[in-house]
Design a protein around this motif. Sequence first.
Motif, mmCIF file in Angstrom:
data_model
loop_
_atom_site.group_PDB
_atom_site.id
_atom_site.type_symbol
_atom_site.label_atom_id
_atom_site.label_comp_id
_atom_site.label_asym_id
_atom_site.label_seq_id
_atom_site.Cartn_x
_atom_site.Cartn_y
_atom_site.Cartn_z
ATOM 1 N N ARG A 280 0.833 -1.210 0.000
ATOM 2 C CA ARG A 280 0.000 0.000 0.000
ATOM 3 C C ARG A 280 0.864 1.255 0.000
ATOM 4 O O ARG A 280 0.519 2.252 -0.644
ATOM 5 C CB ARG A 280 -0.933 -0.003 1.212
ATOM 6 N N GLN A 284 0.380 4.155 -2.693
ATOM 7 C CA GLN A 284 -0.033 5.450 -2.171
ATOM 8 C C GLN A 284 1.002 6.537 -2.455
ATOM 9 O O GLN A 284 0.638 7.701 -2.683
ATOM 10 C CB GLN A 284 -0.270 5.359 -0.658
ATOM 11 N N LEU A 380 -6.765 0.521 -3.663
ATOM 12 C CA LEU A 380 -6.766 1.099 -2.322
ATOM 13 C C LEU A 380 -8.025 0.712 -1.545
ATOM 14 O O LEU A 380 -7.952 0.456 -0.341
ATOM 15 C CB LEU A 380 -6.647 2.624 -2.410
ATOM 16 N N HIS A 383 -7.783 -3.102 -0.770
ATOM 17 C CA HIS A 383 -6.658 -3.392 0.122
ATOM 18 C C HIS A 383 -7.073 -3.254 1.587
ATOM 19 O O HIS A 383 -6.587 -4.007 2.446
ATOM 20 C CB HIS A 383 -5.497 -2.452 -0.191
#
Length: 453
Positions: A280, A284, A380, A383
Motif C-alpha cells: 500500500r 499510495q 486502495l 486493500h
Amino acid sequence: MSISARTVSFALLHAGHTLVENVLIDVIANTALTREQRIASRVSAADTLSAMALVYDPFAAPRRPGWFIAFYALASTGGVIAYMPLLSLLLPQRMGEVAAGGRLGYFTLAAVLGALVASVANILFGWASDRSVERGRGRRQWVMLGAVALVPAYATTAFATTPMLVVVSVVLVQLAGNMLLAPLLAIMADEIPDAQKGVASGLLALGPPLAAGFAALLVNLPMLGTAARLIAIPVMVAMCVAPLLATRSIAIGDPPAPATSSLPAAPPGRRDLAIAWAARLLVQSAGVVVSLYVLFYFQSLRDHQGTAAVGSLLALASVVALPVAVGFGRLSDRSRRRRTILCAAAALGAAGLLAMASASGWRQGAAGYIVYIVGSAVFLALHSGFAMLLLPDRRHRGRDLGIINLTNTLPALIGPIIAWSLATTQDFSHVLVTLSLLTLAGGLTILAAPRRP
C-alpha cells in the motif's frame, strides 16, 4: 469389535476428506489392541471427524444485512468529510484571511503538523478502542466522542484571529478526526464477515468523491460565510455517523483454522501485515504525487484545456471509479481471489501512468488518467478489506490498523521528494514512468501475502 458399514458410510459422507480413510485403516489394522486402546482410538477418530466438519467457509458464516453495510459506508464517508473539505478548500481560504502574504508557509506548516499528529493519533485511538473492547464497552463510544470533539475544533478554526491559532485548530481537527476514524475502521474488521469485506471495501471508495462534492457545495453557496461553512462540516459528520451509532455491536468471531489438509494453516503474522503495508505504501506514494501535480501535468501538454477542464476530469474519473471498485469488491468476495484482483488493479493503474507519460495531447493524457484512477481506486479500496484478513490478533485490531494507516500519511512526505527529484514544469514523463513502476511493484508485492478467504 468391528466398525459397521453404516458407520463407515456416515463418516465418509459427513467429512468428505481422505483423512477418513487413513483413520479407518488405522483402526482396522490395530484389532489386536486392548479394549481400552480401541476405545481411545475411536474417540480420537470421532474428534477428528468433528473437527473436519468445522472447516471454515466464509460464505457459511453469518452475514450482515445490506442496510448495515450501507450505514457503515455512510459513516466512513462522514470520516472523510471530517478532514477533506478543510484541507482541500477551506484551509487555504482561511489562511488567506488571517495570514495574507504568509499564507503558503502557514498552510504548509498546518498540513505537515496535521499529518504527523494524524499518524500518531490514529494508532493511539485505535489502541484505546482495543482496550474498550476488552472491557466490554465496544468502539462506538470513541466514534461518538470523535464526532463531538470536531465541533470545538472547527469552531476554533472558524473564529481564530491569528495564523498560528489556525495551525493549532488544524491539529485539533486531526486529533478529533482520528478519534473517529481509527475505531470506525476497526468496526469493519470486527463486525463485517470476511465474505462481505470485499464489497464493503469497495463502498469505501464513495467517501472521497462525496466529500469533494460536499466541499464544492459549501464554497458555491453564496449565503454561507467562512465560519458557517466550517461549522457545517461537523454537523454533516454527525449526520453521517448517527445511523451506525444507533446499531448494536455484533462481533464476528475469528474463523477456525482451515482443515483442508493434514497440516494446520499458519495464522496471520507480522510478516503478512508488513507485506500488505509495503504494498500500500508503494501505491499510495505514487498516488500522492499524481494528486499533487496533476494540474501541472496537464498544463505541460501542448493543448491543455485549462483549470476548469482538469476539475471536470477529476470529477469524471472519481465517478467512473466508484462502480468499478464496488463491482470488483463483490467479485473478490465471490471468487476469493483477492490478491489476484489487487495485483491486476495495480497493473491497470501502472498502465494508466505509462499512458500519461507517453501522451502528447490532452485526450491521451485524460484517458490515461482515468485508467490510472480506476486501477488505483480499486486497489486502495479493496486493500483495506484484505489487510483486515491479515491482522494477527483481534485484541489489537485498532492499533494494527493505525499502523497500516501510516501508509496514508507517510506518502505525503515521500511523494513531493520523488516529484522534486524527477519532474520539471514542462516534462513529467520521467516521474510518471517511476510512479508506474512503484504502482506495479505494489501490486506484485501483494502476491507475496498469504491467500485468505
